[in-house]
Motif scaffolding. Structure first.
Motif, PDB file in Angstrom:
ATOM      1  N   GLY A  43     -32.432 -57.953  90.292  1.00 30.22           N
ATOM      2  CA  GLY A  43     -31.027 -57.760  89.958  1.00 30.22           C
ATOM      3  C   GLY A  43     -30.906 -56.863  88.745  1.00 30.22           C
ATOM      4  N   ARG A  44     -29.653 -56.480  88.438  1.00 27.96           N
ATOM      5  CA  ARG A  44     -29.470 -55.535  87.342  1.00 27.96           C
ATOM      6  C   ARG A  44     -29.319 -56.208  85.982  1.00 27.96           C
ATOM      7  N   ARG A  45     -28.921 -57.491  85.983  1.00 26.54           N
ATOM      8  CA  ARG A  45     -28.605 -58.138  84.702  1.00 26.54           C
ATOM      9  C   ARG A  45     -29.689 -59.137  84.299  1.00 26.54           C
ATOM     10  N   VAL A  70     -31.045 -51.315  93.170  1.00 24.82           N
ATOM     11  CA  VAL A  70     -31.528 -50.884  94.498  1.00 24.82           C
ATOM     12  C   VAL A  70     -31.227 -49.408  94.765  1.00 24.82           C
ATOM     13  N   ARG A  71     -30.362 -48.804  93.937  1.00 25.18           N
ATOM     14  CA  ARG A  71     -30.079 -47.369  94.108  1.00 25.18           C
ATOM     15  C   ARG A  71     -31.208 -46.504  93.584  1.00 25.18           C
ATOM     16  N   ASN A  72     -32.128 -47.134  92.876  1.00 24.24           N
ATOM     17  CA  ASN A  72     -33.208 -46.380  92.262  1.00 24.24           C
ATOM     18  C   ASN A  72     -34.513 -46.653  93.018  1.00 24.24           C
ATOM     19  N   ALA A  97     -28.000 -57.525  97.645  1.00 26.41           N
ATOM     20  CA  ALA A  97     -27.258 -56.781  96.613  1.00 26.41           C
ATOM     21  C   ALA A  97     -26.126 -55.999  97.272  1.00 26.41           C
ATOM     22  N   ALA A  98     -24.951 -56.029  96.673  1.00 24.33           N
ATOM     23  CA  ALA A  98     -23.805 -55.333  97.260  1.00 24.33           C
ATOM     24  C   ALA A  98     -22.778 -55.039  96.184  1.00 24.33           C
ATOM     25  N   GLY A  99     -21.922 -54.088  96.474  1.00 25.65           N
ATOM     26  CA  GLY A  99     -20.825 -53.766  95.558  1.00 25.65           C
ATOM     27  C   GLY A  99     -19.516 -53.825  96.311  1.00 25.65           C
ATOM     28  N   ASN A 100     -18.460 -54.241  95.630  1.00 29.33           N
ATOM     29  CA  ASN A 100     -17.182 -54.359  96.316  1.00 29.33           C
ATOM     30  C   ASN A 100     -16.029 -54.395  95.322  1.00 29.33           C
ATOM     31  N   PHE A 101     -14.901 -53.875  95.737  1.00 28.97           N
ATOM     32  CA  PHE A 101     -13.626 -54.053  95.028  1.00 28.97           C
ATOM     33  C   PHE A 101     -12.533 -53.649  95.994  1.00 28.97           C
ATOM     34  N   LEU A 102     -11.353 -54.198  95.795  1.00 31.10           N
ATOM     35  CA  LEU A 102     -10.215 -53.871  96.657  1.00 31.10           C
ATOM     36  C   LEU A 102      -9.564 -52.590  96.158  1.00 31.10           C
ATOM     37  N   VAL A 103      -9.326 -51.646  97.056  1.00 34.30           N
ATOM     38  CA  VAL A 103      -8.619 -50.431  96.639  1.00 34.30           C
ATOM     39  C   VAL A 103      -8.040 -49.734  97.883  1.00 34.30           C
ATOM     40  N   PRO A 104      -6.772 -49.319  97.825  1.00 34.61           N
ATOM     41  CA  PRO A 104      -6.234 -48.537  98.945  1.00 34.61           C
ATOM     42  C   PRO A 104      -7.021 -47.229  99.082  1.00 34.61           C
ATOM     43  N   LEU A 108      -8.987 -44.349  96.283  1.00 32.16           N
ATOM     44  CA  LEU A 108     -10.453 -44.472  96.164  1.00 32.16           C
ATOM     45  C   LEU A 108     -11.047 -43.076  95.985  1.00 32.16           C
ATOM     46  N   SER A 109     -11.774 -42.858  94.889  1.00 31.10           N
ATOM     47  CA  SER A 109     -12.385 -41.535  94.707  1.00 31.10           C
ATOM     48  C   SER A 109     -13.607 -41.425  95.620  1.00 31.10           C
ATOM     49  N   PRO A 110     -13.942 -40.210  96.040  1.00 26.35           N
ATOM     50  CA  PRO A 110     -15.164 -40.043  96.841  1.00 26.35           C
ATOM     51  C   PRO A 110     -16.393 -40.610  96.126  1.00 26.35           C
ATOM     52  N   ASN A 111     -16.405 -40.529  94.801  1.00 25.22           N
ATOM     53  CA  ASN A 111     -17.555 -41.084  94.073  1.00 25.22           C
ATOM     54  C   ASN A 111     -17.604 -42.610  94.186  1.00 25.22           C
ATOM     55  N   ALA A 112     -16.429 -43.235  94.165  1.00 23.05           N
ATOM     56  CA  ALA A 112     -16.397 -44.694  94.314  1.00 23.05           C
ATOM     57  C   ALA A 112     -16.847 -45.084  95.725  1.00 23.05           C
ATOM     58  N   PHE A 113     -16.403 -44.315  96.726  1.00 26.95           N
ATOM     59  CA  PHE A 113     -16.850 -44.546  98.113  1.00 26.95           C
ATOM     60  C   PHE A 113     -18.382 -44.450  98.175  1.00 26.95           C
ATOM     61  N   ARG A 114     -18.905 -43.380  97.564  1.00 27.03           N
ATOM     62  CA  ARG A 114     -20.360 -43.136  97.604  1.00 27.03           C
ATOM     63  C   ARG A 114     -21.130 -44.247  96.871  1.00 27.03           C
ATOM     64  N   THR A 115     -20.542 -44.748  95.772  1.00 25.39           N
ATOM     65  CA  THR A 115     -21.211 -45.799  94.987  1.00 25.39           C
ATOM     66  C   THR A 115     -21.520 -47.010  95.859  1.00 25.39           C
ATOM     67  N   VAL A 116     -20.553 -47.426  96.665  1.00 27.88           N
ATOM     68  CA  VAL A 116     -20.763 -48.613  97.496  1.00 27.88           C
ATOM     69  C   VAL A 116     -21.724 -48.305  98.652  1.00 27.88           C
ATOM     70  N   THR A 206     -18.944 -63.855  93.586  1.00 24.37           N
ATOM     71  CA  THR A 206     -18.245 -62.700  93.005  1.00 24.37           C
ATOM     72  C   THR A 206     -17.328 -62.086  94.044  1.00 24.37           C
ATOM     73  N   GLY A 207     -17.808 -62.027  95.297  1.00 25.00           N
ATOM     74  CA  GLY A 207     -16.991 -61.461  96.373  1.00 25.00           C
ATOM     75  C   GLY A 207     -15.656 -62.178  96.472  1.00 25.00           C
ATOM     76  N   ALA A 208     -15.697 -63.501  96.457  1.00 23.01           N
ATOM     77  CA  ALA A 208     -14.446 -64.266  96.579  1.00 23.01           C
ATOM     78  C   ALA A 208     -13.531 -63.990  95.397  1.00 23.01           C
ATOM     79  N   SER A 209     -14.119 -63.931  94.189  1.00 23.59           N
ATOM     80  CA  SER A 209     -13.248 -63.742  93.029  1.00 23.59           C
ATOM     81  C   SER A 209     -12.649 -62.333  93.009  1.00 23.59           C
ATOM     82  N   LYS A 210     -13.381 -61.350  93.607  1.00 23.61           N
ATOM     83  CA  LYS A 210     -12.837 -59.992  93.616  1.00 23.61           C
ATOM     84  C   LYS A 210     -11.899 -59.747  94.797  1.00 23.61           C
ATOM     85  N   LEU A 211     -12.241 -60.325  95.959  1.00 21.94           N
ATOM     86  CA  LEU A 211     -11.519 -59.971  97.189  1.00 21.94           C
ATOM     87  C   LEU A 211     -10.442 -60.975  97.545  1.00 21.94           C
TER      88      LEU A 211
END
Ligand code: COA
Length: 296
Positions: A43-45, A70-72, A97-104, A108-116, A206-211
């Protein structure tokens, strides 16, 4: 809750889990460990890993933590090699490992799309690729007749379409595709089983608290199949897939969501349907709609 599985079904096995320090990933680490496996969590932390490792050890589970992203690619290789150094073999890789956030989509920037995509899809493939040489039959600690297994944590978002989740839906669609392709290629060549688990909404993650924060949840509670699952539900699915109980399962993604993805809000109460449908049927037989008048 008590596990229905025998406590030694994973005796002697070694598992590496990304995102294994918290949420669903931690619960899977814990249950694999409680059923006999040694576990390496990545993990990262650091503080999250340290606390998870000390809890796992307090339950008698041999565990190590490996800081990394995992991106590295270098981190992925280091995580696999550290697992081998510590435990001498690798049997089970869980990509949680996963990344998530709610966004229309329009915000959503292309960089944010790419991050996930980078975390969920590319990260999953990177870990699988780094682990292959140890997971395959004949890999370190294995004989030449059987290989290890991989579990990719996915989602159900992309089975239909999900509001404000275009990035994660695309990422998890790719994860499911990776699961099937590797099941085919590595199942055939190396006797590695590759499966996925698609959890529904799981409490205390974390998923539940974010989504599904309370502000949003209060508006969707009336949907009939909407209820939270427990991390335990996902961990039991992982045990099934990781153990010999799932030995003939390859290339599938097991949905563990109480049927949530099938649900649409009910637009009529059941007793109203029972009364109205017969009446509507009788009426349509007496006077069919859309038939030219001359033929009646
Ligand atoms: N809405 C819109 N865009 C967002 C966002 C939000 N809520 N949160 C992050 N972003 C964007 C950032 O603005 C950035 O895009 P930009 O460069 O065009 O501005 C991009 O996403 C990357 O963000 P950054 O913070 O640099 O990435 P990170 O690597 O530090 O974090 C995340 C990755 C965003 C996925 C972070 O939420 C994370 O680390 N998640 C892991 C835990 C998790 O989500 N678990 C739930 C699993 S279901």
């Amino acid at each position: 809750m008590e596990s229905p599985f025998r406590a030694d079904i994973l005796k002697g096995k070694v598992a590496l889990l990304t995102g294994g320090g918290s949420g669903i990933g931690y619960e899977i680490s814990y249950q694999l460990g409680k059923h006999g496996a040694s576990v390496a969590i990545m993990g990262r932390r650091k503080h999250v890993l340290d606390s998870a490792v000390s809890t796992l050890r307090s339950h008698g589970i041999p565990a190590i933590g490996i800081e990394g992203d995992v991106r590295n690619r270098d981190d992925a290789v280091r995580a696999v090699e550290s697992t081998i150094q510590q435990f001498g073999r690798l049997d089970i890789l869980v990509n949680a490992a996963a990344g998530n956030f709610l966004v229309p989509a329009e915000d959503l920037s292309p960089n944010a799309f790419r991050t996930v995509i980078d975390i969920d899809s590319v990260g999953t493939f990177t870990m699988c690729h780094a682990a292959l040489k140890y997971l395959k039959k004949g890999g370190q600690g294995k004989d030449s007749s059987s290989g290890g297994m991989i579990i990719n944590i996915s989602a159900t978002l992309h089975y239909t379409a999900s509001w404000y989740q275009i990035h994660v839906s695309a990422a998890k669609a790719a994860v499911d595709s990776i699961t099937r392709s590797l099941a085919l290629e590595w199942g055939t060549d190396y006797d590695i089983r590759v499966n996925g688990i698609a959890p529904g909404p799981i409490a205390d993650t974390t998923g539940a608290s974010k989504l599904a924060p309370e502000e949003i949840l209060s508006k969707v509670k009336e949907a009939p199949l909407f209820k939270f699952g427990e991390k335990w539900d996902i961990a039991m699915a992982a045990l099934y897939l990781a153990s010999d109980a799932g030995k003939y399962v390859n290339g599938t993604t097991l949905v563990v969501d109480g049927g949530e993805w099938l649900s649409k809000p009910r637009n009529l109460p059941k007793d109203a349907v029972q009364q109205l449908s017969r009446i509507a049927e009788r009426r349509s037989r007496e006077a069919p709609v859309g038939v030219p008048k001359s033929k009646l």
